[in-house]
Design an enzyme around this catalytic site. Structure first.
Site, mmCIF file in Angstrom:
data_model
loop_
_atom_site.group_PDB
_atom_site.id
_atom_site.type_symbol
_atom_site.label_atom_id
_atom_site.label_comp_id
_atom_site.label_asym_id
_atom_site.label_seq_id
_atom_site.Cartn_x
_atom_site.Cartn_y
_atom_site.Cartn_z
ATOM 1 N N SER A 60 42.223 22.065 25.354
ATOM 2 C CA SER A 60 42.804 22.959 26.349
ATOM 3 C C SER A 60 42.404 22.674 27.785
ATOM 4 O O SER A 60 43.203 22.866 28.703
ATOM 5 C CB SER A 60 42.466 24.416 26.006
ATOM 6 O OG SER A 60 41.069 24.596 25.889
ATOM 7 N N ASP A 254 36.523 33.636 30.974
ATOM 8 C CA ASP A 254 36.226 33.443 29.545
ATOM 9 C C ASP A 254 35.022 32.537 29.318
ATOM 10 O O ASP A 254 34.583 32.359 28.178
ATOM 11 C CB ASP A 254 37.449 32.902 28.801
ATOM 12 C CG ASP A 254 37.910 31.535 29.311
ATOM 13 O OD1 ASP A 254 37.196 30.904 30.127
ATOM 14 O OD2 ASP A 254 38.999 31.092 28.892
ATOM 15 N N HIS A 257 37.032 27.915 29.907
ATOM 16 C CA HIS A 257 38.010 27.066 30.575
ATOM 17 C C HIS A 257 37.694 26.925 32.063
ATOM 18 O O HIS A 257 37.245 27.872 32.705
ATOM 19 C CB HIS A 257 39.422 27.633 30.393
ATOM 20 C CG HIS A 257 39.865 27.635 28.969
ATOM 21 N ND1 HIS A 257 39.948 28.788 28.218
ATOM 22 C CD2 HIS A 257 40.210 26.612 28.145
ATOM 23 C CE1 HIS A 257 40.351 28.481 27.002
ATOM 24 N NE2 HIS A 257 40.515 27.168 26.932
#
Length: 285
Positions: A60, A254, A257
């Site tokens: 990601s 979070d 990321h």
């Protein structure tokens, strides 16, 4: 960890793998509706020109989860000589999110590839074209990138398609992956050997024995074994594999990321690593 405590973790990992399978299927073959694809992503006049190609692989943080700020920072703006290989395997103008039709089970945002490419465009000849080949899928572990697995086979197929359509050379693989391999101790401990195998297989299957791989040192992890994976990344000692360390770059809320600011910095760091590597070899971009 007690056997009962491991069960929810295994179920969670299975769910992530199942979600990623949607993207695997999209990567393996271009969408059948070419008309719809052409309508959504008009082709570029530079589509069939030779290009300097970069394979974008991993999970990601390579696909990008940085917020799509408005207005976009200049390093994320489209450029006529900056193209992206869409899921349909057609060359289209590169614009974020680059992985929107590849990493389909999550909302993609800003990754490091656009600022990386803009930095290179400043130094390229005025008629040279850059081609970005997105392949990253969020939530994937390194075993999913082994030869014979869908992600690996799709990445090789897309790389070959990129070279075939107009020609050109693969400048490097940009690799940002490993956060999911910090969950289980066995995965973390085996990371280095699997990464070395991946590099060897890519070079063999693309017939590029000196293919440059620039890996990003983890800035975060999903589990407790981030340090073990980071140490494995640092200890990969094979020719033409570079490490650009993202540790310390700002994270989103979070704590997993990279933020948009961090992705901008990382893109420039990757470009500097690529430029320095080519400068030391006395080669042209």
């Amino acid at each position: 960890m007690k056997p009962m405590a491991r069960q929810p973790l295994r179920l969670l990992l299975a769910a992530v793998a199942a979600a990623a399978m949607l993207s695997f299927l999209l990567l393996l073959a271009p969408p059948p509706d070419a008309f719809l694809s052409a309508f959504l992503s008009p082709s570029s006049p530079y589509a069939h020109r030779p290009k300097l190609l970069f394979l974008l692989a991993g999970q990601s943080n390579m696909a990008g989860r940085g917020a799509l700020a408005r207005p976009l920072p200049p390093p994320y703006l489209p450029h006529p000589r900056l193209l992206r290989l869409a899921a349909s395997r057609r060359w289209v103008p590169a614009a974020p999110p680059l992985h929107a039709d590849i990493d389909t089970h999550k909302t993609c945002g800003l990754g490091p590839a656009m600022p990386f490419a803009h930095r290179l465009l400043l130094l390229l000849h005025s008629d040279e074209v850059l081609g970005l080949v997105p392949c990253a899928v969020g939530g994937t572990r390194i075993w999913m990138w082994a030869r014979g697995q869908p992600l690996y086979e799709a990445a090789v197929a897309r790389a070959r398609a990129a070279v075939a359509d107009g020609g050109g050379d693969i400048g490097a693989v940009l690799w940002f992956q490993g956060e999911s391999d910090t969950i289980e101790l066995d995965d973390a401990r085996s990371y280095g050997a699997k990464m070395e195998r991946l590099v060897a297989d890519l070079r063999a299957d693309l017939h590029l024995p000196n293919l440059l791989v620039i890996q990003v040192g983890l800035a975060s992890g999903e589990g407790n074994y981030t340090d073990i994976v980071r140490e494995a990344q640092k200890n990969i000692n094979i020719p033409n594999v570079l490490l650009v360390d993202a540790m310390g770059l700002p994270l989103r809320d979070d704590q997993l990321h990279l933020s948009t600011e961090a992705q901008l910095q990382l893109g420039n760091m990757l470009a500097e690593a690529y430029l320095k590597f080519n400068s030391s070899r006395g080669s042209m971009l």
